[in-house]
Design an enzyme around this catalytic site. Structure first.
Site, PDB file in Angstrom:
ATOM      1  N   LYS A 249       0.837  -1.210   0.000  1.00 61.95           N
ATOM      2  CA  LYS A 249       0.000   0.000   0.000  1.00 61.95           C
ATOM      3  C   LYS A 249       0.871   1.259   0.000  1.00 61.95           C
ATOM      4  O   LYS A 249       0.648   2.182  -0.775  1.00 61.95           O
ATOM      5  CB  LYS A 249      -0.943  -0.002   1.219  1.00 61.95           C
ATOM      6  CG  LYS A 249      -1.830  -1.241   1.306  1.00 61.95           C
ATOM      7  CD  LYS A 249      -2.762  -1.208   2.491  1.00 61.95           C
ATOM      8  CE  LYS A 249      -2.061  -1.231   3.833  1.00 61.95           C
ATOM      9  NZ  LYS A 249      -1.367  -2.486   4.161  1.00 61.95           N
TER      10      LYS A 249
ATOM     11  N   ARG B 131      -9.670   0.608   9.470  1.00 66.52           N
ATOM     12  CA  ARG B 131      -9.151  -0.738   9.663  1.00 66.52           C
ATOM     13  C   ARG B 131     -10.151  -1.612  10.406  1.00 66.52           C
ATOM     14  O   ARG B 131      -9.884  -2.782  10.641  1.00 66.52           O
ATOM     15  CB  ARG B 131      -7.898  -0.644  10.510  1.00 66.52           C
ATOM     16  CG  ARG B 131      -6.632  -0.937   9.762  1.00 66.52           C
ATOM     17  CD  ARG B 131      -5.506  -0.843  10.762  1.00 66.52           C
ATOM     18  NE  ARG B 131      -4.332  -1.496  10.305  1.00 66.52           N
ATOM     19  CZ  ARG B 131      -3.341  -0.892   9.685  1.00 66.52           C
ATOM     20  NH1 ARG B 131      -3.421   0.383   9.413  1.00 66.52           N
ATOM     21  NH2 ARG B 131      -2.278  -1.572   9.345  1.00 66.52           N
TER      22      ARG B 131
ATOM     23  N   ARG C  65      11.839  -5.796   4.196  1.00 63.55           N
ATOM     24  CA  ARG C  65      11.506  -4.362   4.076  1.00 63.55           C
ATOM     25  C   ARG C  65      12.519  -3.511   4.851  1.00 63.55           C
ATOM     26  O   ARG C  65      12.907  -3.838   5.964  1.00 63.55           O
ATOM     27  CB  ARG C  65      10.111  -4.091   4.626  1.00 63.55           C
ATOM     28  CG  ARG C  65       9.832  -2.590   4.706  1.00 63.55           C
ATOM     29  CD  ARG C  65       8.395  -2.235   4.833  1.00 63.55           C
ATOM     30  NE  ARG C  65       7.720  -2.861   5.945  1.00 63.55           N
ATOM     31  CZ  ARG C  65       6.407  -2.801   6.137  1.00 63.55           C
ATOM     32  NH1 ARG C  65       5.655  -2.154   5.265  1.00 63.55           N
ATOM     33  NH2 ARG C  65       5.857  -3.393   7.153  1.00 63.55           N
TER      34      ARG C  65
ATOM     35  N   ARG D 146      11.647  -1.973  10.438  1.00 61.40           N
ATOM     36  CA  ARG D 146      10.610  -1.525  11.368  1.00 61.40           C
ATOM     37  C   ARG D 146      10.499  -2.482  12.548  1.00 61.40           C
ATOM     38  O   ARG D 146      10.619  -3.689  12.381  1.00 61.40           O
ATOM     39  CB  ARG D 146       9.263  -1.467  10.633  1.00 61.40           C
ATOM     40  CG  ARG D 146       8.890  -0.079  10.208  1.00 61.40           C
ATOM     41  CD  ARG D 146       7.720  -0.042   9.277  1.00 61.40           C
ATOM     42  NE  ARG D 146       6.509  -0.684   9.755  1.00 61.40           N
ATOM     43  CZ  ARG D 146       5.344  -0.625   9.127  1.00 61.40           C
ATOM     44  NH1 ARG D 146       5.247   0.050   7.996  1.00 61.40           N
ATOM     45  NH2 ARG D 146       4.280  -1.232   9.594  1.00 61.40           N
TER      46      ARG D 146
ATOM     47  N   ARG E 128       0.018  -9.482  13.305  1.00 58.28           N
ATOM     48  CA  ARG E 128      -0.621  -8.436  12.492  1.00 58.28           C
ATOM     49  C   ARG E 128      -1.510  -9.058  11.408  1.00 58.28           C
ATOM     50  O   ARG E 128      -2.568  -8.528  11.087  1.00 58.28           O
ATOM     51  CB  ARG E 128       0.439  -7.537  11.855  1.00 58.28           C
ATOM     52  CG  ARG E 128       1.095  -6.615  12.887  1.00 58.28           C
ATOM     53  CD  ARG E 128       2.334  -5.973  12.348  1.00 58.28           C
ATOM     54  NE  ARG E 128       2.073  -5.076  11.245  1.00 58.28           N
ATOM     55  CZ  ARG E 128       2.996  -4.654  10.402  1.00 58.28           C
ATOM     56  NH1 ARG E 128       4.251  -5.058  10.537  1.00 58.28           N
ATOM     57  NH2 ARG E 128       2.680  -3.833   9.433  1.00 58.28           N
TER      58      ARG E 128
HETATM   59  P1  AP5 Z   1       4.815  -1.679   1.781  1.00 66.34           P
HETATM   60  O1  AP5 Z   1       4.469  -0.779   0.635  1.00 66.34           O
HETATM   61  O2  AP5 Z   1       5.644  -1.117   2.883  1.00 66.34           O
HETATM   62  O3  AP5 Z   1       3.499  -2.385   2.362  1.00 66.34           O
HETATM   63  P2  AP5 Z   1       2.256  -1.798   3.149  1.00 66.34           P
HETATM   64  O4  AP5 Z   1       1.045  -2.455   2.578  1.00 66.34           O
HETATM   65  O5  AP5 Z   1       2.276  -0.292   3.173  1.00 66.34           O
HETATM   66  O6  AP5 Z   1       2.565  -2.421   4.577  1.00 66.34           O
HETATM   67  P3  AP5 Z   1       2.498  -1.843   6.056  1.00 66.34           P
HETATM   68  O7  AP5 Z   1       3.152  -2.892   6.911  1.00 66.34           O
HETATM   69  O8  AP5 Z   1       3.047  -0.457   6.145  1.00 66.34           O
HETATM   70  O9  AP5 Z   1       0.996  -1.823   6.303  1.00 66.34           O
HETATM   71  P4  AP5 Z   1       0.285  -2.015   7.613  1.00 66.34           P
HETATM   72  O10 AP5 Z   1      -1.074  -1.744   7.126  1.00 66.34           O
HETATM   73  O11 AP5 Z   1       0.448  -3.257   8.361  1.00 66.34           O
HETATM   74  O12 AP5 Z   1       1.046  -1.000   8.594  1.00 66.34           O
HETATM   75  P5  AP5 Z   1       0.758   0.498   9.010  1.00 66.34           P
HETATM   76  O13 AP5 Z   1       2.031   1.229   8.916  1.00 66.34           O
HETATM   77  O14 AP5 Z   1      -0.444   1.032   8.304  1.00 66.34           O
HETATM   78  O15 AP5 Z   1       5.515  -2.989   1.161  1.00 66.34           O
HETATM   79  C1  AP5 Z   1       6.026  -4.010   1.988  1.00 66.34           C
HETATM   80  C2  AP5 Z   1       7.379  -4.507   1.424  1.00 66.34           C
HETATM   81  O16 AP5 Z   1       7.165  -5.195   0.189  1.00 66.34           O
HETATM   82  C3  AP5 Z   1       8.381  -3.385   1.127  1.00 66.34           C
HETATM   83  O17 AP5 Z   1       9.667  -3.820   1.455  1.00 66.34           O
HETATM   84  C4  AP5 Z   1       8.220  -3.146  -0.392  1.00 66.34           C
HETATM   85  O18 AP5 Z   1       9.439  -2.694  -0.972  1.00 66.34           O
HETATM   86  C5  AP5 Z   1       7.861  -4.547  -0.888  1.00 66.34           C
HETATM   87  N1  AP5 Z   1       6.905  -4.519  -2.006  1.00 66.34           N
HETATM   88  C6  AP5 Z   1       5.844  -3.683  -2.157  1.00 66.34           C
HETATM   89  N2  AP5 Z   1       5.162  -3.983  -3.293  1.00 66.34           N
HETATM   90  C7  AP5 Z   1       5.798  -5.059  -3.846  1.00 66.34           C
HETATM   91  C8  AP5 Z   1       5.554  -5.847  -5.012  1.00 66.34           C
HETATM   92  N3  AP5 Z   1       4.518  -5.576  -5.829  1.00 66.34           N
HETATM   93  N4  AP5 Z   1       6.416  -6.886  -5.265  1.00 66.34           N
HETATM   94  C9  AP5 Z   1       7.454  -7.148  -4.439  1.00 66.34           C
HETATM   95  N5  AP5 Z   1       7.736  -6.426  -3.329  1.00 66.34           N
HETATM   96  C10 AP5 Z   1       6.911  -5.390  -3.023  1.00 66.34           C
HETATM   97  O19 AP5 Z   1       0.321   0.304  10.545  1.00 66.34           O
HETATM   98  C11 AP5 Z   1       1.245  -0.065  11.553  1.00 66.34           C
HETATM   99  C12 AP5 Z   1       0.521  -0.226  12.890  1.00 66.34           C
HETATM  100  O20 AP5 Z   1      -0.116   1.017  13.268  1.00 66.34           O
HETATM  101  C13 AP5 Z   1      -0.629  -1.228  12.934  1.00 66.34           C
HETATM  102  O21 AP5 Z   1      -0.176  -2.540  13.133  1.00 66.34           O
HETATM  103  C14 AP5 Z   1      -1.464  -0.689  14.096  1.00 66.34           C
HETATM  104  O22 AP5 Z   1      -0.914  -1.039  15.352  1.00 66.34           O
HETATM  105  C15 AP5 Z   1      -1.358   0.798  13.937  1.00 66.34           C
HETATM  106  N6  AP5 Z   1      -2.461   1.366  13.126  1.00 66.34           N
HETATM  107  C16 AP5 Z   1      -2.334   1.963  11.902  1.00 66.34           C
HETATM  108  N7  AP5 Z   1      -3.537   2.357  11.439  1.00 66.34           N
HETATM  109  C17 AP5 Z   1      -4.449   2.018  12.398  1.00 66.34           C
HETATM  110  C18 AP5 Z   1      -5.869   2.144  12.488  1.00 66.34           C
HETATM  111  N8  AP5 Z   1      -6.598   2.724  11.513  1.00 66.34           N
HETATM  112  N9  AP5 Z   1      -6.480   1.659  13.590  1.00 66.34           N
HETATM  113  C19 AP5 Z   1      -5.784   1.092  14.579  1.00 66.34           C
HETATM  114  N10 AP5 Z   1      -4.441   0.928  14.547  1.00 66.34           N
HETATM  115  C20 AP5 Z   1      -3.775   1.381  13.463  1.00 66.34           C
END
Ligand code: AP5
Length: 224
Positions: free
Chosen positions: A16, A91, A130, A163, A174
């Protein structure tokens, strides 16, 4: 032309953030990512960060009431008035309901929900490789999207780190939380005719091309 109000949905590690970087450039939209907002709050030791840290380190969601107000406020900031890309919110179904209520109250509506879908085993591989810049937040993967110079960000040469919540045991938690609490949003938005699905196992460029083409079509339809 009406606003482009987009949500990125999908499991952790689906790509994402990777897609958001490209889409913000394409459509000149502000990028609002709850994970980035929360990680900054933790690093700055703000009240929000103190409330969120334990949940995040544990792979759990922070409580709805902690995050919802922050996001609704961000959407009303001047730069998000003409559209936005929202990543990581909603979420849970209560978060989605709060978002709909907040947007309706301001006469706004969502344009589309972009689901980037990948199976769990792909997520696990992606998270272990990552790396993220400590300064720019730019995301890399040691194998799939490596930086030009190992351990350094292409943008400004800043250090790349892993991270906290990318440790294998936290990733498993997660994923479980995603399936239990976030996946119901797929049906929720499908019922509203807003969901657009994309195969996130393709290369970052292919995924990007598909999403960009879909959004461009939505815009054209809107202008007709
Ligand atoms: P990347 O683009 O980093 O993936 P992502 O989908 O953004 O993953 P996140 O882990 O950031 O999402 P998340 O939703 O778990 O975490 P968030 O930060 O929102 O890609 C991943 C890897 O793959 C990278 O190394 C990239 O280079 C590679 N890649 C990408 N595309 C590729 C492809 N097509 N092919 C090959 N490789 C590829 O949330 C973190 C924490 O915050 C949560 O766990 C929670 O505790 C809290 N939180 C956040 N939002 C909320 C909410 N709304 N409510 C409650 N808690 C929340």
């Amino acid at each position: 032309m009406s606003e482009l109000n987009l949500i990125l949905l999908g499991p952790p590690g689906a790509g994402k953030g990777t897609q958001a970087e490209r889409l913000t450039d394409d459509f000149n939209l502000p990028y609002i990512a709850t994970g980035n907002i929360l990680r900054k709050a933790v690093a700055d030791e703000t009240e929000l960060g103190k409330q969120a840290k334990g949940f995040m380190d544990d792979g759990k969601l922070v409580p709805d009431e902690v995050i919802t107000g922050v996001i609704l406020e961000a959407l009303e900031n001047a730069d998000a008035r003409d559209g936005f890309i929202l990543d990581g919110f909603p979420r849970t179904v209560p978060q989605a309901e709060a978002l709909a209520e907040g947007m309706n109250a301001n006469g706004r509506e969502l344009t589309a929900v972009i689901l980037v879908d990948v199976p769990d085993e792909v997520v696990v591989k992606r998270m272990s490789g990552r790396r993220v810049s400590v300064k720019t937040g730019r995301v890399y993967h040691v194998d799939f999207d490596p930086p030009k110079h190992e351990g350094r960000c292409d943008v400004d040469g800043s250090r790349l780190v892993q991270r906290e919540d990318d440790k294998p045991e936290t990733v498993a938690k997660r994923l479980a939380v995603y399936h239990e609490q976030t996946e119901p949003l797929i049906g929720y938005y499908e019922d509203q005719g807003l969901l657009r699905r994309f195969d996130g196992t393709r290369s970052p460029t292919e995924v990007h091309d598909h999403i960009r083409a879909t959004i461009a079509t939505l815009r054209l339809e809107d202008e007709l």
